[in-house]
Write a protein that holds these residues in place. Structure first.
Motif, short mmCIF file in Angstrom:
data_model
loop_
_atom_site.label_atom_id
_atom_site.label_comp_id
_atom_site.label_asym_id
_atom_site.label_seq_id
_atom_site.Cartn_x
_atom_site.Cartn_y
_atom_site.Cartn_z
N GLY A 59 0.83 -1.20 0.00
CA GLY A 59 0.00 0.00 0.00
C GLY A 59 0.87 1.26 0.00
O GLY A 59 0.72 2.16 -0.82
N LEU A 60 1.86 1.27 0.93
CA LEU A 60 2.66 2.51 1.09
C LEU A 60 3.50 2.79 -0.15
O LEU A 60 3.60 3.94 -0.60
N SER A 61 4.06 1.70 -0.75
CA SER A 61 5.01 1.98 -1.86
C SER A 61 4.28 2.61 -3.04
O SER A 61 4.86 3.36 -3.81
N VAL A 62 2.98 2.36 -3.14
CA VAL A 62 2.30 2.86 -4.35
C VAL A 62 1.72 4.25 -4.10
O VAL A 62 1.18 4.87 -5.00
N VAL A 63 1.86 4.74 -2.84
CA VAL A 63 1.30 6.07 -2.53
C VAL A 63 1.96 7.12 -3.41
O VAL A 63 1.31 8.07 -3.88
N GLY A 64 3.27 6.94 -3.70
CA GLY A 64 3.97 7.91 -4.54
C GLY A 64 3.21 8.12 -5.84
O GLY A 64 2.94 9.25 -6.27
N GLY A 124 9.60 3.81 -6.52
CA GLY A 124 8.28 3.20 -6.36
C GLY A 124 8.19 1.91 -7.16
O GLY A 124 7.74 0.88 -6.66
N PHE A 125 8.72 1.94 -8.40
CA PHE A 125 8.68 0.77 -9.28
C PHE A 125 9.35 -0.42 -8.59
O PHE A 125 8.74 -1.48 -8.40
N VAL A 126 10.57 -0.17 -8.07
CA VAL A 126 11.32 -1.29 -7.47
C VAL A 126 10.58 -1.83 -6.26
O VAL A 126 10.30 -3.02 -6.14
N LEU A 127 10.19 -0.89 -5.39
CA LEU A 127 9.54 -1.32 -4.13
C LEU A 127 8.27 -2.09 -4.44
O LEU A 127 8.03 -3.17 -3.91
N PHE A 128 7.44 -1.55 -5.33
CA PHE A 128 6.14 -2.16 -5.62
C PHE A 128 6.36 -3.55 -6.21
O PHE A 128 5.70 -4.52 -5.81
N LEU A 129 7.35 -3.66 -7.06
CA LEU A 129 7.62 -4.98 -7.68
C LEU A 129 7.96 -5.99 -6.58
O LEU A 129 7.36 -7.07 -6.49
N THR A 130 8.92 -5.60 -5.71
CA THR A 130 9.31 -6.57 -4.66
C THR A 130 8.10 -6.92 -3.80
O THR A 130 7.79 -8.11 -3.59
N GLN A 187 14.74 -13.03 7.00
CA GLN A 187 15.19 -11.98 6.07
C GLN A 187 14.00 -11.37 5.35
O GLN A 187 13.92 -10.15 5.15
N VAL A 188 13.05 -12.25 5.01
CA VAL A 188 11.85 -11.71 4.31
C VAL A 188 11.18 -10.66 5.19
O VAL A 188 10.88 -9.53 4.77
N MET A 189 11.04 -11.04 6.45
CA MET A 189 10.35 -10.10 7.36
C MET A 189 11.16 -8.82 7.53
O MET A 189 10.64 -7.70 7.42
N ASP A 190 12.47 -9.01 7.75
CA ASP A 190 13.30 -7.80 7.94
C ASP A 190 13.21 -6.90 6.71
O ASP A 190 13.00 -5.69 6.81
N LEU A 191 13.34 -7.56 5.52
CA LEU A 191 13.29 -6.77 4.28
C LEU A 191 12.03 -5.92 4.28
O LEU A 191 12.06 -4.71 4.04
N CYS A 192 10.95 -6.55 4.67
CA CYS A 192 9.68 -5.83 4.59
C CYS A 192 9.68 -4.67 5.57
O CYS A 192 9.53 -3.50 5.21
N TRP A 193 9.90 -4.98 6.87
CA TRP A 193 9.65 -3.95 7.89
C TRP A 193 10.82 -2.99 8.02
O TRP A 193 10.67 -1.82 8.32
N LYS A 194 12.02 -3.48 7.78
CA LYS A 194 13.14 -2.60 8.10
C LYS A 194 13.71 -1.90 6.87
O LYS A 194 14.48 -0.96 6.98
N ILE A 195 13.36 -2.36 5.69
CA ILE A 195 13.97 -1.71 4.52
C ILE A 195 12.88 -1.09 3.64
O ILE A 195 12.84 0.11 3.41
N ILE A 196 11.95 -1.90 3.23
CA ILE A 196 10.97 -1.38 2.25
C ILE A 196 10.10 -0.33 2.92
O ILE A 196 9.84 0.73 2.35
N LEU A 197 9.67 -0.57 4.14
CA LEU A 197 8.74 0.37 4.80
C LEU A 197 9.37 1.77 4.92
O LEU A 197 8.83 2.75 4.38
N PRO A 198 10.58 1.85 5.53
CA PRO A 198 11.17 3.20 5.60
C PRO A 198 11.37 3.83 4.24
O PRO A 198 11.06 5.01 4.02
#
Lengths: 166, 383, 674, 106
Positions: free
Chosen positions: B167-172, B227-233, B352-363
């Motif tokens: 949701g957040l990555s596509v806000v851009g 946004g493209f990269v984040l949304f894809l992942t 790692q999946v969880m970390d990627l989500c909460w600690k990298i993609i979210l910020p």
């Protein structure tokens, strides 16, 4: 009976049945959770009929997608077996609750009959744009408070559920 | 109005779902083989013709249909039976919102080639995504098998987390196109913008006239590269595609939630997954690669150019075909990209999946929102 | 308004003693280090001397002014409230007219002498300087308050002075507070004064209220006197006394209650005899010369009010006369030298009120002045006797001091002569003036008043001579050890006595009655009367010279009789009083025990009051009702309710809690949507 | 058009079912779910009433819907903490039956 009315009654019936299913479902909790999801989705449908589109989507995403999944998550995590209805004394409580339920039901229905017909709709009533504007102009304080509440809840849940690593 | 919708949805069902989805199984096998320097599946033939293995999807279907459909004992029968359906149906109905053609006026009556265009378009996809989650969760739980239970748990955790970041990555994008309706987004992407325009806008420098010639199509990817990269992942994770397919990580928990499934219901799960791949490709093209818009040729130029010579109706027809072709090309490209990603990246560990989500993609996505907001304010209103 | 000219000197008269008092107070209280003795003496006596000089200067300038003129010195508005009809403003303003100038002269004059005397008196028993300084601080404070009372231009300032002197008398009576009895006497004096002050306050309120309702709200004496006509006819519905009371009478009575409290008249006199517990100079200054005369000053200051209130004046007269007789009889049987003098003061004050009641205000003031002189003299002489006898106050242990301390003896003799009314001395003239006033008064039963006055004069001279003979004549009954020690006091003690003795002798001159004046060819002989004449409502009484002479002779006769009997009993046949006491067992015992008045008050008022407050108010209401029922009661109630009722709601089962919640919700909803 | 009084009626029905669920069931998780259901009933009422008074075209009144969003937020928070409690309860008592945790009583 216009299409929306028909749809509404369908959704309403679905909601009520699944709600009762949730409450009555004794044997396994996941089934209750599933019926709760169905109620949520049915209500989302009704919201769309009542021109509250954004809320409908959020209802599905948040309630359906997150909260009930949380329930399922916990149920699965704890691997619960079913529980029964409890001793006879419970029956008294259940009866009383049922009686109150029925009484409240009829009484409220009677009270709320005769509400005025829905007035015409101003343009763009329930859309995400208007609600977004309302959220961030009139109710910005509410949003901030809600964010504060959610942070507190996260911290609370974390502390409660964290396994004591000592 | 109703007929239009039925025609369009039939078109989607046939072309997209029935046609392209099986092909994707082939693409995956072929592409992975080519990438690994091997030939890939090419044995299945009908009367000697192998068509480079294109017959294999057909063969799979028949194979799965003939397999015995086993329901494990002690499993919750109803849930076990329903879960593949709940997993597959959302994938299919997600196409309703994807526009595969532009907005044309033919004989005074305007029609746009998208099945449904509610004003909260993209949110519909997210809603459907969260419903699809129940399929996997129920499958995991109802098959009375610890590994599948674990698979279900992992799947639900992963999907919940990635739903947030999706949701957040596509806000851009929402901010740039200031709309949620996919059709409007594509219409907005259907023109070009001056590359060096941002110098003028952000830093107030005057740009010499000849530089205006350098133009790029106004696609989402150029506005929102991050946004493209984040949304894809996130959307691949949402779909539990290989880099993030811990739920059915073969090595640890065998097949994850669809362990106890066989026969056509297992086929349904697979079909659901491949339709999801298609949905992802369609979504990415619509939002980031300008959907049905032909790169440097806006709808007006096409119709204008041709209408002059062959007349309005014919021009729009040509234009529709052109748009549909460009759309399909981009979709194929995206499918290729996903397959490439699948067969190159190793599987992430679960934490790692969880970390990627909460600690990298979210910020990152939040930062993206702020940066986009800043640029929009500086540029003075949405460009 | 009567013409007045401002004189900035006036403010310094009360201010000087105040400054000294403040200095002493600061040194004792804040600095806490003892100041050198000479500085204390210099300051306190110096300031009082300064005030005395200023008083003389001011007296001289007042005398120079035309008749009825007054000196005024206004500083600022002390209390200013409201405007128009409802205004109340008390100016801090000093007014010196004839009456107050006489009073200031007496206060500062006698005060100065007593200050000097007390340097010697307080010297021996206060080696550490703080006690010494504390004593002078109180004395100065007292002088300041008395001057405020006298010079105050309005009732509020007068009341300020009134309270000030009450406080100082309390402080000084209880000076040696380490001895419980002194502290008790001090508080007794203060409480009885407070009762009197209450009456005084009510009087002020009534007067102000009446004036305000009549449209001229004021507290200044001059203004009151000016607009007095408005309220003189007002009446107050007396609930069950028959006809309505005249408001003026009521106000007069209230003020008189204040006067009784302060000047120790019949109902409220009990504190004065016990006030003797204080050091002797205190008794001399406060309980003989100045404070006790405040009541008389107040009555004479409000003479226009009392003149217009016959009932009040009658009461004043009768109470005065009865007090005089009553106190005189008690004085006969007293054995403590200071107690005798105390009762004699009460009796003489009774005389002054008798005169005031009979509209002989000049007589009252004249007697006040002369009394101040000879009573201060007697007290100080008694003080030096006590010093000589090493704080022995019981006259039965004294005797034969004639030869040993001859100066005190001579001075004491002059005092006794003056008080008993032997012609050349001041006592005779002022007492005679009072008797004349009683004779010619319009008060009902004024002849009886004259008779009581005459008899009391006789008794007065008897008990004074008795005191004189017992203390100074016969053999010394002191213990052998004390007998050697008896020596005359140092000059600083004795000299003021001589001055006072001179004043006692010559005091009569300032009020030399006109009847003798004519005889001796001095035309305006009664200078005091001429001086004060303008202030008081003149009551026309024409008296044949012969009757005056007759009355004078009668008074002298009574004095002589008193002397004779006293000589007979205590010198010629000493056993006579003993046999008389044995014969008249009951009356003697009655006199000795001061008619058991203290015990009476104790039984009638003090004990019941204490019992009431203890049993009824404390135990009954406070402990019982408030603590018992209200506080502990509610606490017990709540605990009971919780233990037997609410406890069962906490059943521990979530279901029951939810059930209760639902019931509650439905009830509320039902109520709201009924 | 959608009959609004039936909408409110439906919300009342759902609410009552929720109340009955909370009152009768002994499994804490089901009670939590019933509470969720009650909250949803309230949301429905909000939306219904908001639909009844949408405000003039110029000034659209969306109070009801904003409130529903807030209720959802609160519900999410509540569930998070509620399930936290359920987990810790399960860890201490090995059961989610409400009867088990009845230590706090007179």
């Amino acid at each position: 009976m216009t299409v929306p009315a028909v749809l509404f009654y369908a959704f309403a019936a679905l909601a009520v049945l699944s709600a009762i299913g949730m409450v009555v479902q004794v044997r396994n909790t996941v089934a209750s959770a599933m019926s709760l999801v169905i109620t949520m989705v049915a209500l989302a449908g009704i919201y769309v009929l009542l021109e509250a589109h954004l809320v409908a989507v959020i209802q599905i995403m948040v309630y359906g997608g997150a909260i009930v999944v949380l329930f399922l998550f916990v149920v699965m995590l704890l691997n619960l077996r079913s529980d029964d209805f409890g001793p006879a004394r419970q029956r008294l409580v259940r009866l009383a609750a049922a009686a109150i339920g029925v009484f409240a039901l009829t009484w409220m229905l009677r009270l709320f009959s005769g509400l005025p017909e829905a007035p015409p709709l101003p343009e763009g009533f329930g859309g995400y744009r208007e609600v977004g504007i309302a959220l961030y102009t009139d109710y910005v304080l509410l949003v901030e408070v809600a964010s504060l509440l959610l942070t507190a809840a996260i911290v609370g849940a974390l502390i409660l559920a964290k396994r004591k690593i000592d | 109005m109703l007929i239009g919708v039925i025609v369009k949805s039939l078109f989607i069902l046939i072309v997209m779902v029935a046609g392209l989805a099986p092909v994707i199984t082939w693409i995956e096998r072929k592409q992975s083989a080519v990438m690994q320097d091997r030939i890939g599946a090419n044995r299945a033939d009908v009367g000697g013709i192998t068509l480079l293995g294109l017959m294999h999807p057909l063969a799979d279907v028949f194979k799965l249909l003939s397999k015995e459909d086993v329901v494990p004992t002690g499993a919750n029968r109803i849930m076990h039976l329903i879960s593949p359906v709940i997993a597959a149906v959302p994938a299919v109905i997600a196409f309703a919102v994807v526009p595969f053609g532009g907005v044309y006026t033919l004989g005074g009556e305007e029609f746009s080639l998208v099945a449904a265009n509610p004003d909260w378009g993209l949110l519909y996809i997210f809603a459907i995504g969260s419903i699809a989650m129940y399929g996997t969760v129920m499958a995991g739980w109802s098959s009375n098998n610890n590994w599948s239970l674990l698979g279900g748990l992992r799947a639900s955790a992963q999907m919940i987390s990635y739903e947030v970041t999706m949701g957040l990555s596509v806000v851009g994008i929402f901010m740039v196109f200031s709309t949620l309706q996919l059709q409007d987004m594509v219409v907005a992407q259907d023109d070009t913008f001056r590359v060096f325009g941002f110098l003028e806008v952000l830093f107030g420098l005057s740009v010499p006239a000849w530089l205006d010639f350098v133009r790029l199509p106004a696609w989402g990817v150029f506005y929102q590269p991050l946004g493209f990269v984040l949304f894809l992942t996130t959307i691949m994770a949402e779909n539990k595609r290989p880099p993030f397919d811990t739920p059915e990580g073969e090595s640890e928990i065998i097949a994850g939630y669809h362990l106890e499934y066989s026969g056509m219901r297992f086929g349904l799960f697979f079909m659901a997954e491949f339709i999801e791949v298609l949905v992802i490709a369609a979504l990415m093209t619509t939002i980031f690669l300008g959907g049905w818009s032909v790169p440097w040729l806006t709808t007006e130029t096409i119709i204008g150019g041709i209408a002059g010579v062959f007349g309005e109706g014919f021009a729009t027809g040509i234009c529709i075909i052109l748009h549909f072709l460009s759309f399909m090309l981009k979709v194929v490209f995206m499918i290729w990209l996903q397959m490439a990603l699948r067969w190159t990246l190793p599987r992430f560990r679960y934490d790692q999946v969880m970390d990627l989500c909460w600690k990298i993609i979210l910020p990152l996505s939040i930062a993206n929102v702020f940066v986009t907001g800043g640029i929009i304010l500086l540029a003075g209103g949405t460009s | 308004m009567v013409n007045e000219s401002s004189d900035p000197l006036l403010r310094w008269i009360p201010l000087l003693p105040l400054l000294a008092a403040i200095f002493h107070g600061v040194m004792i209280g804040v600095v806490r280090r003892a100041t050198p003795r000479w500085l204390v003496i210099a300051l306190s006596c110096g300031t009082v001397a300064g005030s005395f000089l200023l008083s003389c200067v001011v007296f001289a300038s007042l005398a120079g002014l035309p008749d009825g003129a007054t000196l005024v010195d206004g500083l600022y508005t002390w209390i200013g409230a409201g405007v128009g009809e409802l205004r109340f403003n008390a100016e801090l303003r000093f007014r010196l007219d004839a009456l107050s100038s006489v009073m200031t002269l007496v206060v500062t004059g006698v005060g100065l002498l007593i200050h000097v005397y007390s340097i010697g008196y307080m010297d021996d028993d206060h080696r550490d300087d703080k006690g010494f300084q504390r004593f002078f601080c109180y004395l100065n404070l007292f002088t300041f308050s008395m001057l405020m009372l006298v010079l105050g231009d309005n009732l509020v300032l007068m009341f300020l002075g009134w309270e000030g002197v009450g406080l100082c008398s309390y402080l000084l009576i209880g000076f040696w507070y380490s001895d419980r009895f002194n502290a008790y006497c001090g508080s007794k004096a203060f409480i009885v004064n407070r009762i009197g002050d209450f009456g005084f306050l009510v009087g002020i309120f009534l007067l102000f209220g009446a004036l305000a309702s009549a449209g001229a709200p004021t507290v200044d004496f001059a203004e009151i006197r000016a607009s007095f006509g408005l309220i003189s006819e007002m009446t107050v519905p007396a609930p069950f006394w028959g006809p309505e009371w005249r408001l003026v009478d009521l106000i007069g009575l209230c003020f008189f209650v204040g006067a009784c409290g302060k000047s120790a008249q019949l109902p409220l006199y009990v504190w004065l005899p016990d006030a003797m517990a204080g050091p002797t100079p205190v008794s001399a200054l406060i309980h003989a010369a100045t404070m006790v005369t405040a009541g008389v000053y107040m009555v004479s200051r409000l003479s226009f009010l009392y003149a217009a209130a016959p009932v009040a004046s009658a009461v004043v007269a009768w109470v005065g006369a009865l007090t005089a007789l009553f106190a005189a009889t008690i004085a006969i049987a007293q054995t403590d030298i200071k107690k005798v003098l105390a009762y004699s003061t009460v009796s003489q004050l009774g005389y002054m009120f008798l005169a005031a009641g009979c509209a002989g205000y000049t007589g009252a003031v004249f007697h006040l002045v002369t009394h101040a002189f000879f009573k201060a003299l007697l007290f100080l002489a008694a003080g030096s006797v006590i010093l000589a006898m090493h704080h022995e106050q019981d006259i039965r242990k004294m005797g034969g001091l004639r030869r040993r301390i001859w100066q005190t003896h001579a001075v004491f003799l002059i005092g006794v002569l003056a008080i008993s009314g032997i012609p050349p001395l001041s006592g005779f003239f002022s007492k005679d003036e009072i008797l004349v006033a009683a004779w010619t008064a319009h008060v009902p039963g004024h002849l009886w008043l004259y008779a009581i006055g005459l008899v009391t004069a006789g008794i007065t001279s008897f008990y004074m001579w008795r005191l004189y003979f017992v203390v100074f004549w016969g053999e010394s009954r002191a213990s052998h050890h004390v007998r050697e020690q008896i020596r005359e006091q140092p000059p600083v003690v004795v000299n003021p006595l001589w001055v006072l003795a001179a004043l006692a002798c010559l005091g009569g001159a300032i009020g030399f009655p006109q009847v003798y004046g004519d005889a001796l060819g001095i035309e305006r002989s009664h200078s005091l009367n001429n001086f004060l004449g303008g202030l008081f409502p003149v009551v026309e009484h024409h008296l044949a010279h012969s009757t005056e002479y007759a009355m004078a002779l009668a008074a002298i006769g009574m004095a002589g009789a008193g002397f004779g009997i006293a000589y007979l009993c205590y010198v010629a046949r000493p056993e006579l009083p003993v046999r008389a006491a044995a014969a008249l067992k009951v009356p003697y015992q009655l006199l000795l025990e001061k008619y058991y008045v203290d015990e009476l008050y104790d039984a009638l008022i003090v004990r019941p009051l204490v019992k009431l407050s203890d049993v009824v108010l404390f135990r009954g209401i406070d402990a019982g009702l408030i603590d018992g029922v209200a506080v502990n009661g509610t606490a017990r109630g709540v605990r009971g309710l919780a233990a037997h009722g609410l406890k069962y709601l906490q059943s521990g089962f979530t279901q029951s809690y939810v059930f209760l919640m639902i019931v509650g919700a439905v009830a509320i909803l039902g109520y709201l949507l009924r | 058009m959608v009959p609004l009084d039936h909408v409110i009626g439906l919300s009342a029905v759902l609410f009552t079912i929720g109340v009955v669920g909370v009152a009768t069931r002994r499994n804490l998780i089901v009670m939590l779910m019933s509470i969720e259901l009650m909250l949803n009933a309230v949301n429905l009422a909000f939306i219904g009433f908001n639909r009844m008074w949408p405000g003039e075209p110029g000034a659209i009144a969306l109070d009801g819907q904003v409130f529903v969003l807030m209720v959802i937020a609160v519900a999410a928070a509540e569930v998070a903490v509620g399930l936290g409690i359920v987990i810790s309860m399960f860890r201490n008592r090995d059961s989610v039956d409400v009867e088990v945790v009845s230590l706090l009583r007179w």
